[in-house]
Structures are given as structure tokens and as C-alpha cells.
Design a protein around this motif. Structure first.
Motif, PDB file in Angstrom:
ATOM      1  N   ASN A 326       0.828  -1.213   0.000  1.00 44.50           N
ATOM      2  CA  ASN A 326       0.000   0.000   0.000  1.00 44.50           C
ATOM      3  C   ASN A 326       0.864   1.266   0.000  1.00 44.50           C
ATOM      4  OD1 ASN A 326       0.959  -0.027   2.618  1.00 44.50           O
ATOM      5  ND2 ASN A 326      -1.043   0.078   3.602  1.00 44.50           N
ATOM      6  N   LEU A 327       2.119   1.134  -0.427  1.00 45.32           N
ATOM      7  CA  LEU A 327       3.066   2.239  -0.387  1.00 45.32           C
ATOM      8  C   LEU A 327       2.564   3.457  -1.162  1.00 45.32           C
ATOM      9  CD1 LEU A 327       6.004   3.189   0.381  1.00 45.32           C
ATOM     10  CD2 LEU A 327       6.691   2.342  -1.877  1.00 45.32           C
ATOM     11  N   GLU A 328       1.954   3.252  -2.320  1.00 47.83           N
ATOM     12  CA  GLU A 328       1.519   4.371  -3.149  1.00 47.83           C
ATOM     13  C   GLU A 328       0.499   5.251  -2.429  1.00 47.83           C
ATOM     14  OE1 GLU A 328       0.161   3.239  -6.978  1.00 47.83           O
ATOM     15  OE2 GLU A 328       2.031   2.242  -7.555  1.00 47.83           O
ATOM     16  N   LYS A 329      -0.320   4.646  -1.570  1.00 44.74           N
ATOM     17  CA  LYS A 329      -1.410   5.388  -0.919  1.00 44.74           C
ATOM     18  C   LYS A 329      -0.999   6.050   0.388  1.00 44.74           C
ATOM     19  CE  LYS A 329      -4.068   1.775  -0.854  1.00 44.74           C
ATOM     20  NZ  LYS A 329      -5.240   0.908  -0.575  1.00 44.74           N
ATOM     21  N   VAL A 330      -0.141   5.393   1.170  1.00 41.52           N
ATOM     22  CA  VAL A 330       0.162   5.906   2.515  1.00 41.52           C
ATOM     23  C   VAL A 330       1.601   6.361   2.681  1.00 41.52           C
ATOM     24  CG1 VAL A 330      -1.640   4.451   3.536  1.00 41.52           C
ATOM     25  CG2 VAL A 330       0.720   3.620   3.482  1.00 41.52           C
ATOM     26  N   GLY A 331       2.460   6.068   1.697  1.00 41.87           N
ATOM     27  CA  GLY A 331       3.856   6.453   1.804  1.00 41.87           C
ATOM     28  C   GLY A 331       4.643   5.517   2.702  1.00 41.87           C
ATOM     29  N   ASN A 332       5.887   5.878   2.931  1.00 40.97           N
ATOM     30  CA  ASN A 332       6.784   5.091   3.774  1.00 40.97           C
ATOM     31  C   ASN A 332       6.682   5.612   5.204  1.00 40.97           C
ATOM     32  OD1 ASN A 332       8.879   3.850   5.102  1.00 40.97           O
ATOM     33  ND2 ASN A 332      10.499   4.625   3.775  1.00 40.97           N
ATOM     34  N   ILE A 333       6.008   4.859   6.074  1.00 41.71           N
ATOM     35  CA  ILE A 333       5.791   5.286   7.464  1.00 41.71           C
ATOM     36  C   ILE A 333       6.772   4.591   8.404  1.00 41.71           C
ATOM     37  CG2 ILE A 333       3.953   6.018   9.044  1.00 41.71           C
ATOM     38  CD1 ILE A 333       1.926   4.802   7.171  1.00 41.71           C
ATOM     39  N   GLY A 334       7.876   4.087   7.880  1.00 43.64           N
ATOM     40  CA  GLY A 334       8.904   3.511   8.726  1.00 43.64           C
ATOM     41  C   GLY A 334       8.388   2.391   9.604  1.00 43.64           C
ATOM     42  N   ALA A 335       8.544   2.540  10.906  1.00 46.39           N
ATOM     43  CA  ALA A 335       8.175   1.506  11.865  1.00 46.39           C
ATOM     44  C   ALA A 335       6.685   1.179  11.847  1.00 46.39           C
ATOM     45  CB  ALA A 335       8.584   1.940  13.276  1.00 46.39           C
ATOM     46  N   ALA A 336       5.856   2.106  11.357  1.00 48.36           N
ATOM     47  CA  ALA A 336       4.406   1.890  11.323  1.00 48.36           C
ATOM     48  C   ALA A 336       3.952   1.187  10.048  1.00 48.36           C
ATOM     49  CB  ALA A 336       3.679   3.225  11.452  1.00 48.36           C
ATOM     50  N   SER A 337       4.796   1.150   9.029  1.00 47.54           N
ATOM     51  CA  SER A 337       4.360   0.668   7.720  1.00 47.54           C
ATOM     52  C   SER A 337       3.773  -0.735   7.756  1.00 47.54           C
ATOM     53  CB  SER A 337       5.528   0.711   6.724  1.00 47.54           C
ATOM     54  OG  SER A 337       5.815   2.024   6.331  1.00 47.54           O
ATOM     55  N   ILE A 338       4.448  -1.665   8.432  1.00 50.02           N
ATOM     56  CA  ILE A 338       3.985  -3.047   8.424  1.00 50.02           C
ATOM     57  C   ILE A 338       2.668  -3.198   9.169  1.00 50.02           C
ATOM     58  CG2 ILE A 338       5.215  -3.844  10.507  1.00 50.02           C
ATOM     59  CD1 ILE A 338       4.966  -5.686   7.103  1.00 50.02           C
TER      60      ILE A 338
END
Length: 377
Positions: A326-338
Motif C-alpha cells: 500500500n506504499l503508493e497510498k500511505v507512503g513510507n511510514i517507517g516503523a508503522a508501515s507493516i
């Protein structure tokens, strides 16, 4: 030992989505001119929208602890309240201060009684490390439940104010100062947000995810630093910490900005990723055939095809139809991404009992990788 299940997942993404054209309005222009790196980086990472804890007027709306607090509150309801939490384990690379710890600050906002807290530091893997602490605590019967979080407020390290003093210093040396690419690069990569999971020792509700195992691998013993903040990388590859610099140099060199050695990243991030993946497969006797959904945290779509090709070359190809991103929609949120990625998968309604999920989180700081293998119950 008890079995451990993710019984609830929640997220909190601040404010409205910010598209590519709005980014510099929120983060600010450097030296009064658009970034040269922006178009290059956005073309590579293919991120379309992201979230910032900054409103349209440039005012800060949430700090990191508040983002995490909201994710934890979104996790709770009448059946599981804040006061039922026995352990709070929080991971982030962007705490609001050096001390107290991030988990302590989140607990202070929740005001939900006496409980155990744990703070995991690092970069992207800190969210998974927070999860593993909670997983082991529930598994070993230290507690019956744990709330684990991953969060970032990266925008606080990317705003114009972080670089103003360095730009002013550069102006004294050259007519058209340009911020070094390794600093400007990450301004167009990172996003704000938080995710939270509830771990319990028995399945509950329509979908529960059993954590079968978690593994972590570090290559710091052979790799120099790639991504860093709070210091400066020297010619020999070592880091000189901010505390070894005079205070008047902290701003002039943007020591607290997040920086990345892009050449080192490009050369080794995928190679070490597949090496660690093969180790995890071998240890637990699985292969891509035993995975139905593959959730890799990739910082940029620039790496997507290369990662696939590297796995294929090493005999562990992951078919595209198993990838969930879902990178395109929310961006790279680091520790929260997964956390946010897993929440979206569960919320999609796709999962059925027996499905197997592999979570993969790389960290370029000094090349670390973490994994979690889940089954749907």
C-alpha cells in the motif's frame, strides 16, 4: 508456552492525504526554491499520497506520542478497554525527545493505570522489535495480552526549519547553495502515522492471526552505516555523534536531519535481504509455496522489481500475485508501515482460515531485517 494471536489491528493516519503537488507547501521550500531532487525521487518511489502531522497552515497537529495514542485508542472498545492492557510495547525511529522513552510518553497520554512498558529503538525494524517483545511476553505467560505499536512523525525532521541554518551557512560559501542529495532525498520518501495490534493468548473475533514465529537478522558486523540521524558520517565510514560536536554546529550541519548513503543502499539492501530471507526459510522449513500473502515493507517502488529479480536469482522467487503493498497510498511510514499494511489486508476481507502471511521489514540503518510468519484462524 502459550500460543499468541493478533486479535485486533488499528491505525491512525493524521489529517487528509497529501499528494505530490502539495508536499512542499507542507514541508516548506529550501532557500526559497523547489527541490531538484523531488521529481527524481518521486518518479522512482511512485508514492502518490502520504500523511503529515501538519495542517494546511503549516501548524503541527500531533507529536509522535499523540499519533501512537490515537492508534491505541482506535484499538480499544467496550470489549477491550484501555484499562485491560497489561503490556504496552512501542517502536519508533522518531521519538519526540531523547528522554523519557517513547512508550512512557504514550502511557502518560493514555492514563490507563499501572502496567509494563517497553520502548524499541532503531528505524523500520523498531516496530517489529516492539511486536516481538509483546509476542514473547504473552508466549511465556508473563502477561495475558500486550498492545504493540509502530509509529513515526518523520515530518518533524523534514521541515524547512531543520535545514535553514545549514542553507544560511552554505550561502556564505557559494551563490546557489543546494542541500546535499542524501539529506534532500528522504524529504520525499517519508510519511507520518501509527499502527497498533492487540496480542492475546487465544483467538477472538472473525479473524485472528496466530504468530507462528518471528526472526531478526543484523549485518552490522560487516556493513557500515547507511541511514542515520544525530551525527555525521566520516570519510572512513564511521559515525561522529552529535554529542561530539560543538552546539553551534548542530544546526549548521543539520546533524539531526535523517540522511542516507544512497550508493550503499542501492548496492546492498536487496542482497542482504534475500540472504536473510533464505536463512529464515531454512530455519523454519518453509518456502514461497507455504505463503499466501507476502507483505514486504519496501521504502520505494524503485526496489520492487529488483527485489523480485534477486529472489528469483537465488531460487526463492515470490510470485507477484502473493504480494500485498500500500506504499503508493500511505507512503513510507517507517516503523508503522507493516502495521498499517497488515491492517489494510485484514480489513479487505480477503483472508480466510488457513491462509499464511509473511511479514518482512528491512532496515537500511546498518542493514537489519525482521520477519513474522502468521496463520489465519
Amino acid at each position: 508456552m502459550k500460543d499468541v494471536y493478533i486479535t485486533k489491528i488499528a491505525k491512525f493516519l493524521p489529517n487528509e492525504p497529501v499528494d505530490n503537488d502539495q508536499m512542499e507547501e507542507r514541508l516548506g521550500l529550501l532557500n526559497g526554491r523547489p527541490s531538484r531532487a523531488k521529481s527524481i525521487v518521486l518518479r522512482s518511489n511512485q508514492i502518490k499520497t502520504r500523511y503529515y502531522a501538519i495542517d494546511k497552515n503549516g501548524e503541527i497537529t500531533h507529536n509522535n506520542a499523540q499519533l501512537t495514542e490515537q492508534a491505541v485508542r482506535n484499538l480499544c472498545n467496550d470489549q477491550f478497554t484501555l484499562n485491560d492492557i497489561q503490556l504496552l510495547s512501542c517502536g519508533t525511529s522518531s521519538p519526540d525527545q531523547l528522554l523519557p522513552s517513547h512508550a512512557a510518553m504514550v502511557h502518560g497520554l493514555l492514563k490507563n493505570g499501572n502496567l509494563e512498558i517497553n520502548s524499541a529503538s532503531g528505524v523500520c525494524c523498531s516496530g517489529m522489535n516492539a511486536l516481538k517483545f509483546g509476542y514473547l511476553a504473552v508466549k511465556s505467560q508473563q502477561v495475558d495480552n500486550a498492545v504493540c505499536t509502530g509509529s513515526e512523525r518523520s515530518s518533524s525532521r523534514m521541515g524547512t526549519n531543520i535545514f535553514e541554518e545549514e542553507i544560511a551557512t552554505l550561502k556564505q560559501l557559494e551563490a546557489n547553495p543546494i542541500l546535499a542529495f542524501e539529506k534532500d532525498f528522504l524529504r520525499w520518501m517519508l510519511s507520518d502515522g501509527a499502527g497498533a495490534v492487540l496480542l492475546e493468548n487465544q483467538p477472538k473475533g472473525a479473524v485472528s492471526l496466530k504468530i507462528e514465529w518471528m526472526e531478526g537478522y543484523s549485518y552490522a558486523f560487516e556493513m557500515e552505516t547507511c541511514m542515520y540521524a544525530g551525527g555525521e558520517k566520516l570519510a572512513d565510514g564511521s559515525l561522529k555523534p552529535w554529542s561530539d560536536y560543538p552546539a553551534d554546529q548542530w544546526g549548521k550541519q543539520s546533524l539531526f536531519a535523517v540522511k542516507q548513503d544512497v550508493k550503499l543502499l542501492d548496492e546492498f539492501i536487496l542482497q542482504k535481504a534475500v540472504d536473510s530471507l533464505k536463512q529464515a526459510y531454512a530455519k523454519h522449513g518453509i518456502s514461497p509455496k507455504e505463503i499466501d500473502y507476502y507483505l514486504p515493507h519496501i521504502s520505494s517502488n524503485y526496489f520492487k522489481q529488483g527485489f523480485y529479480d534477486e529472489m528469483k536469482n537465488e531460487g526463492v522467487e515470490m510470485p507477484w500475485d502473493k504480494w500485498f503493498l500500500n506504499l503508493e497510498k500511505v507512503g513510507n511510514i517507517g516503523a508503522a508501515s507493516i502495521y498499517v499494511m497488515l491492517e489494510e489486508l485484514v480489513d479487505s476481507g480477503r483472508l480466510k482460515k488457513g491462509d499464511r502471511i509473511l511479514l518482512f521489514v528491512p532496515e537500511s540503518a546498518r542493514f537489519s531485517y525482521t520477519y513474522a510468519y502468521l496463520t489465519v484462524h
